[in-house]
Write a protein that holds these residues in place. Structure first.
Motif, PDB file in Angstrom:
ATOM      1  N   GLU A 124      31.081  11.645  -8.891  1.00 17.91           N
ATOM      2  CA  GLU A 124      31.954  10.475  -8.860  1.00 17.91           C
ATOM      3  C   GLU A 124      31.257   9.208  -8.387  1.00 17.91           C
ATOM      4  N   GLY A 125      30.430   9.281  -7.405  1.00 20.99           N
ATOM      5  CA  GLY A 125      29.826   8.079  -6.833  1.00 20.99           C
ATOM      6  C   GLY A 125      28.836   7.384  -7.737  1.00 20.99           C
ATOM      7  N   GLN A 126      28.233   8.119  -8.669  1.00 14.14           N
ATOM      8  CA  GLN A 126      27.222   7.503  -9.530  1.00 14.14           C
ATOM      9  C   GLN A 126      27.483   7.767 -11.016  1.00 14.14           C
ATOM     10  N   ASN A 127      28.736   7.952 -11.372  1.00 18.41           N
ATOM     11  CA  ASN A 127      29.041   8.165 -12.783  1.00 18.41           C
ATOM     12  C   ASN A 127      29.151   6.825 -13.516  1.00 18.41           C
ATOM     13  N   ALA A 128      29.408   6.882 -14.820  1.00 17.43           N
ATOM     14  CA  ALA A 128      29.441   5.661 -15.623  1.00 17.43           C
ATOM     15  C   ALA A 128      30.546   4.712 -15.174  1.00 17.43           C
ATOM     16  N   GLU A 129      31.681   5.264 -14.778  1.00 15.87           N
ATOM     17  CA  GLU A 129      32.779   4.423 -14.319  1.00 15.87           C
ATOM     18  C   GLU A 129      32.404   3.658 -13.052  1.00 15.87           C
ATOM     19  N   ALA A 130      31.732   4.354 -12.132  1.00 18.19           N
ATOM     20  CA  ALA A 130      31.294   3.698 -10.901  1.00 18.19           C
ATOM     21  C   ALA A 130      30.221   2.652 -11.198  1.00 18.19           C
ATOM     22  N   ALA A 131      29.327   2.964 -12.136  1.00 15.07           N
ATOM     23  CA  ALA A 131      28.286   2.004 -12.520  1.00 15.07           C
ATOM     24  C   ALA A 131      28.897   0.754 -13.131  1.00 15.07           C
ATOM     25  N   LEU A 132      29.914   0.937 -13.969  1.00 15.42           N
ATOM     26  CA  LEU A 132      30.592  -0.189 -14.602  1.00 15.42           C
ATOM     27  C   LEU A 132      31.185  -1.114 -13.544  1.00 15.42           C
ATOM     28  N   ALA A 133      31.837  -0.522 -12.535  1.00 17.92           N
ATOM     29  CA  ALA A 133      32.445  -1.322 -11.465  1.00 17.92           C
ATOM     30  C   ALA A 133      31.378  -2.023 -10.636  1.00 17.92           C
ATOM     31  N   HIS A 134      30.277  -1.322 -10.360  1.00 17.46           N
ATOM     32  CA  HIS A 134      29.192  -1.912  -9.572  1.00 17.46           C
ATOM     33  C   HIS A 134      28.566  -3.088 -10.317  1.00 17.46           C
ATOM     34  N   LEU A 135      28.274  -2.933 -11.589  1.00 22.82           N
ATOM     35  CA  LEU A 135      27.640  -3.998 -12.361  1.00 22.82           C
ATOM     36  C   LEU A 135      28.555  -5.207 -12.479  1.00 22.82           C
ATOM     37  N   ALA A 136      29.865  -4.981 -12.491  1.00 23.39           N
ATOM     38  CA  ALA A 136      30.813  -6.094 -12.566  1.00 23.39           C
ATOM     39  C   ALA A 136      30.696  -7.012 -11.352  1.00 23.39           C
ATOM     40  N   ARG A 137      30.317  -6.456 -10.219  1.00 22.11           N
ATOM     41  CA  ARG A 137      30.154  -7.284  -9.021  1.00 22.11           C
ATOM     42  C   ARG A 137      29.010  -8.271  -9.172  1.00 22.11           C
ATOM     43  N   TYR A 138      28.082  -7.977 -10.056  1.00 26.24           N
ATOM     44  CA  TYR A 138      26.968  -8.884 -10.354  1.00 26.24           C
ATOM     45  C   TYR A 138      27.289  -9.775 -11.563  1.00 26.24           C
ATOM     46  N   GLY A 139      28.500  -9.657 -12.081  1.00 29.40           N
ATOM     47  CA  GLY A 139      28.872 -10.421 -13.261  1.00 29.40           C
ATOM     48  C   GLY A 139      28.382  -9.830 -14.563  1.00 29.40           C
ATOM     49  N   LEU A 140      27.916  -8.577 -14.531  1.00 35.88           N
ATOM     50  CA  LEU A 140      27.340  -7.917 -15.704  1.00 35.88           C
ATOM     51  C   LEU A 140      28.403  -7.121 -16.460  1.00 35.88           C
ATOM     52  N   ILE A 141      28.415  -7.248 -17.783  1.00 34.25           N
ATOM     53  CA  ILE A 141      29.381  -6.533 -18.612  1.00 34.25           C
ATOM     54  C   ILE A 141      28.639  -5.677 -19.631  1.00 34.25           C
ATOM     55  N   LEU A 146      26.579   4.279 -20.593  1.00 39.49           N
ATOM     56  CA  LEU A 146      26.879   2.878 -20.863  1.00 39.49           C
ATOM     57  C   LEU A 146      25.839   2.353 -21.844  1.00 39.49           C
ATOM     58  N   ARG A 147      26.271   1.495 -22.746  1.00 43.35           N
ATOM     59  CA  ARG A 147      25.343   0.820 -23.662  1.00 43.35           C
ATOM     60  C   ARG A 147      25.128  -0.599 -23.150  1.00 43.35           C
ATOM     61  N   ILE A 148      23.874  -1.012 -23.071  1.00 40.23           N
ATOM     62  CA  ILE A 148      23.529  -2.302 -22.480  1.00 40.23           C
ATOM     63  C   ILE A 148      22.652  -3.085 -23.455  1.00 40.23           C
ATOM     64  N   THR A 149      23.086  -4.294 -23.802  1.00 41.97           N
ATOM     65  CA  THR A 149      22.364  -5.149 -24.746  1.00 41.97           C
ATOM     66  C   THR A 149      21.207  -5.856 -24.051  1.00 41.97           C
ATOM     67  N   VAL A 150      20.127  -6.052 -24.786  1.00 45.39           N
ATOM     68  CA  VAL A 150      19.010  -6.870 -24.299  1.00 45.39           C
ATOM     69  C   VAL A 150      19.445  -8.335 -24.308  1.00 45.39           C
TER      70      VAL A 150
END
Length: 362
Positions: free
Chosen positions: A310-327, A340-344
């Motif tokens: 739970e602490g390091q799954n994709a859902e948690a990563a999505l929430a963490h990256l949002a704190r940096y303004g990353l989508i 997660l798929r991440i664009t260059v």
């Protein structure tokens, strides 16, 4: 009381959900969810787009002849065999409408672009998804899934969302193994980014017969996702079918002008390709070094796997990256819920991304 009943397959469709573009409470966001070109649109395309403003009361050229000519010059193809669409999405839908229907089968691979499934269901066809090998389309599995009801086969090459590809020799083996009356559609939306020697976008297979189509898009490296523009290179009989069933003015005049300018802007194309060639391996290596497996990609994006806990799954990563303004893009719809798929993106965006993922890794 009775009510209208939709055709079979329609209610099985989960409406397409585009990548997010904003985060509540964040003034600045870094959108890495839609594989849009990192450098934005071609400057030549922007100028051409602006110049159409005074004439938008006029209907566009119904056949997009000048655009087809420009694409043909750029790629060394016969313009008469090029059909343009409102994004390659429209062309995918038209191909399915033209060649499949109820009781037919549309065949693709397990983690392929979701539009193949949506298009197949929309005409009442059965959509068959062959298993992949290492998140890559498997030619043997596709051939094993062919039945007398198979009408059309879609292969995304490179594939979205995995970033993997099938070499030219394997594509040739796939075509040779399919019945002659089955249409093979090679979706090469990310072809311009690929630098591998054993890759080909599909033109030669189209030229060899009457049963293969290659689709392309202006939405990725050309940076024209907002105008909705794609094209298909087809045998003459298939081009004829698509022209018969497409809308009369399916490509608006601004899109045609932007496309003509963009396909001729070779300097912008080279800069975009060089940018991706530099930053795709950089983020791949840094993300992998942080402890998150990255599927080797030849597109302008990476597919990242996160731990199941739970602490390091994709859902948690999505929430963490949002704190940096990353989508980034969640890809549960492709049955990859742990990824997660991440664009260059631009350099500063990629450095922010890596900083955030390293912080997430702890």
């Amino acid at each position: 009381m009775s009510e209208p009943t939709p055709r079979p397959g329609i209610l099985e469709i989960a409406p397409y959900v585009p990548g997010d573009s904003s985060i509540p409470g964040k003034a600045r966001t870094i959108k890495l969810s839609s594989n849009e070109g990192a450098l934005g649109p071609s400057p030549a395309a922007m100028r051409a787009l602006a110049e159409t403003a005074a004439d938008i009361h006029r209907y566009p050229d119904g056949g997009a002849a000048a655009l087809c000519e420009a694409i043909g010059r750029a790629h060394g193809l016969d313009p008469a065999r090029i059909v343009c669409g409102a994004g390659s999405d429209e062309l995918i839908t038209l191909l399915v409408r033209g060649y499949a229907g109820p009781d037919d089968e549309v065949l693709t691979h397990a983690h392929a672009f979701v539009m193949y499934r949506l298009a197949g269901l929309s005409v009442g066809a059965r959509v068959v998804e062959a298993p992949e090998r290492d998140l890559t389309a498997d030619v043997d599995a596709l051939l094993a899934a062919v039945t007398p009801r198979t009408r059309i086969v879609f292969i995304a090459n490179p594939n979205n969302p995995t970033g993997t590809y099938v070499p030219q020799a394997e594509l040739e083996r796939l075509r040779a193994g399919l019945p002659d009356d089955v249409v093979l559609v090679i979706d090469s939306a990310y072809a311009e980014y690929v630098t591998r020697n054993d890759y080909a976008a599909g033109e030669s297979l189209v030229d060899r017969g009457r049963n293969t189509v290659m689709t392309r898009t202006f939405s990725k490296i050309y940076g024209l996702g907002g105008v909705r523009l794609g094209w298909a290179y087809c045998p003459e009989p298939i081009a004829d079918v698509l022209h018969r069933i497409r809308s009369p003015f399916n490509i608006n005049a601004p899109a045609q002008a932007a496309g003509i300018a963009a396909v001729g802007d070779t300097d912008f194309l080279a800069r975009s390709r060089d940018h991706n060639a530099a930053w795709l391996p950089w983020i791949s290596e840094r993300i992998a070094a942080a402890g998150f497996p990255v599927t080797p990609s030849v597109g302008n994006f990476v597919l990242v796997e996160f731990a199941a806990e739970e602490g390091q799954n994709a859902e948690a990563a999505l929430a963490h990256l949002a704190r940096y303004g990353l989508i980034p893009r969640a890809v549960g719809g492709n049955r990859l819920p742990g990824h997660l798929r991440i664009t260059v993106g631009l350099e500063d965006e990629m450095r922010t991304l890596v900083e955030a993922i390293e912080a997430f890794a702890g």
